[in-house]
Write a protein that holds these residues in place. Structure first.
Motif, PDB file in Angstrom:
ATOM      1  N   SER A 276       0.992  -1.050  -0.025  1.00  0.00           N
ATOM      2  CA  SER A 276      -0.211   0.050   0.082  1.00  0.00           C
ATOM      3  C   SER A 276       0.853   1.287  -0.065  1.00  0.00           C
ATOM      4  O   SER A 276       1.625   1.294   0.792  1.00  0.00           O
ATOM      5  N   LEU A 277       0.459   2.083  -1.047  1.00  0.00           N
ATOM      6  CA  LEU A 277       1.211   3.341  -1.000  1.00  0.00           C
ATOM      7  C   LEU A 277       0.567   4.603  -0.310  1.00  0.00           C
ATOM      8  O   LEU A 277       0.850   5.690  -0.903  1.00  0.00           O
ATOM      9  N   VAL A 278      -0.674   4.237   0.236  1.00  0.00           N
ATOM     10  CA  VAL A 278      -1.426   5.223   0.723  1.00  0.00           C
ATOM     11  C   VAL A 278      -1.792   5.012   2.255  1.00  0.00           C
ATOM     12  O   VAL A 278      -2.536   3.947   2.499  1.00  0.00           O
ATOM     13  N   PRO A 279      -1.640   5.884   3.166  1.00  0.00           N
ATOM     14  CA  PRO A 279      -1.879   5.419   4.732  1.00  0.00           C
ATOM     15  C   PRO A 279      -3.390   5.229   4.785  1.00  0.00           C
ATOM     16  O   PRO A 279      -3.566   4.365   5.508  1.00  0.00           O
ATOM     17  N   SER A 280      -4.261   5.885   4.235  1.00  0.00           N
ATOM     18  CA  SER A 280      -5.779   5.703   4.561  1.00  0.00           C
ATOM     19  C   SER A 280      -6.071   4.314   4.185  1.00  0.00           C
ATOM     20  O   SER A 280      -6.864   3.322   4.916  1.00  0.00           O
ATOM     21  N   LEU A 281      -5.411   3.663   3.010  1.00  0.00           N
ATOM     22  CA  LEU A 281      -5.687   2.465   2.415  1.00  0.00           C
ATOM     23  C   LEU A 281      -5.105   1.445   3.264  1.00  0.00           C
ATOM     24  O   LEU A 281      -5.445   0.455   3.187  1.00  0.00           O
ATOM     25  N   THR A 282      -3.745   1.822   3.691  1.00  0.00           N
ATOM     26  CA  THR A 282      -3.077   0.999   4.522  1.00  0.00           C
ATOM     27  C   THR A 282      -3.780   0.599   5.664  1.00  0.00           C
ATOM     28  O   THR A 282      -3.988  -0.652   6.008  1.00  0.00           O
ATOM     29  N   GLU A 283      -4.563   1.686   6.416  1.00  0.00           N
ATOM     30  CA  GLU A 283      -5.366   1.201   7.632  1.00  0.00           C
ATOM     31  C   GLU A 283      -6.619   0.449   7.214  1.00  0.00           C
ATOM     32  O   GLU A 283      -6.894  -0.563   7.818  1.00  0.00           O
TER      33      GLU A 283
END
Length: 236
Positions: A5-12
């Motif tokens: 994941s390159l996106v903090p929101s999507l990582t969560e």
């Protein structure tokens, strides 16, 4: 399934739904706090070779947070890259479903249904919307402009971003213009710039300031349900 994941929101979102999937995340991915996936650089400067070495089945990205040349390089390395676009709440809900269900092959999580229900349950805005300005940086001062996810949340909560019609999405606005913008409230999130009670409100001596959790205003993921509960009272 192996996911980077390159996106903090999507990582969560992925970590809360199926933590074992993530093999690589950015240095800016801070939630959940117990992330153990490999760090592969920043959102704007990911280490393409390190990502390829992780042999992910899927790389998830966002058209605003990640740079097109980096995404092209990942595709050139033979990787499957899913790029999201999130500029409204409806887009966020749809893209979260696409990432988790279509991209990662997971069952639709209950937290996503809960987030959708929480926002649907909010009363429709009525009366005169309160004009606000939302600085996201200082030195120089920058604010939310047009066509942003945070701006859409604000509109749903019955407040009007005075820069919603600006030609730029994140315009630089001189401080004297900000103070004369017609805003009746200055909304100060704690990210990307960390505004605090001692750093931000003093620049607007004639206006009230609302310090808000930036994650609730700008992240799309498990925090959406909490945002629907917390932001209405914070902004009025």
């Amino acid at each position: 399934m192996r996911v980077v994941s390159l996106v903090p929101s999507l990582t969560e979102a992925v970590a809360v739904t199926a933590p074992g999937l993530l093999v690589g995340v950015t240095d800016w991915c801070t939630r959940p706090a117990d992330l153990t996936a490999a760090r592969i650089g920043g959102t704007k400067n990911p280490d393409v070779a390190a990502i390829a070495a992780l042999a992910p089945d899927l790389v998830i990205a966002n058209e605003e947070e990640n740079r097109a040349p980096d995404l092209d390089a990942l595709r050139a390395a033979g990787l499957d890259v899913l790029v999201t676009e999130v500029r409204t709440l409806d887009q966020a809900l749809a893209e979260l479903h696409r990432v988790l269900v279509d991209g990662c092959g997971l069952a639709r999580p209950r937290w996503l249904d809960g987030a959708e229900a929480a926002w649907a349950a909010l009363p429709a805005p009525s009366g005169r919307p309160r004009p606000v300005a939302v600085p996201i940086w200082r030195r120089p001062w920058m604010v939310l402009g047009h066509d942003t996810f945070a701006g859409d949340l604000l509109a749903r909560l019955g407040v009007r971003n005075v820069y919603a019609d600006h030609a730029e999405r994140y315009p630089r606005i001189p401080l004297d213009e900000l103070n004369a913008s017609g805003a009746e409230l200055i909304v100060l999130p704690d990210e990307p710039y960390r505004f605090t009670a001692d750093d931000g409100p003093e620049a607007f001596p004639a206006l009230p300031a609302a310090l808000v959790d930036g994650r609730l205003l700008t992240w799309y993921g498990p925090s959406l349900a909490e945002a629907a509960r917390v932001l209405p009272s914070a902004l009025h």
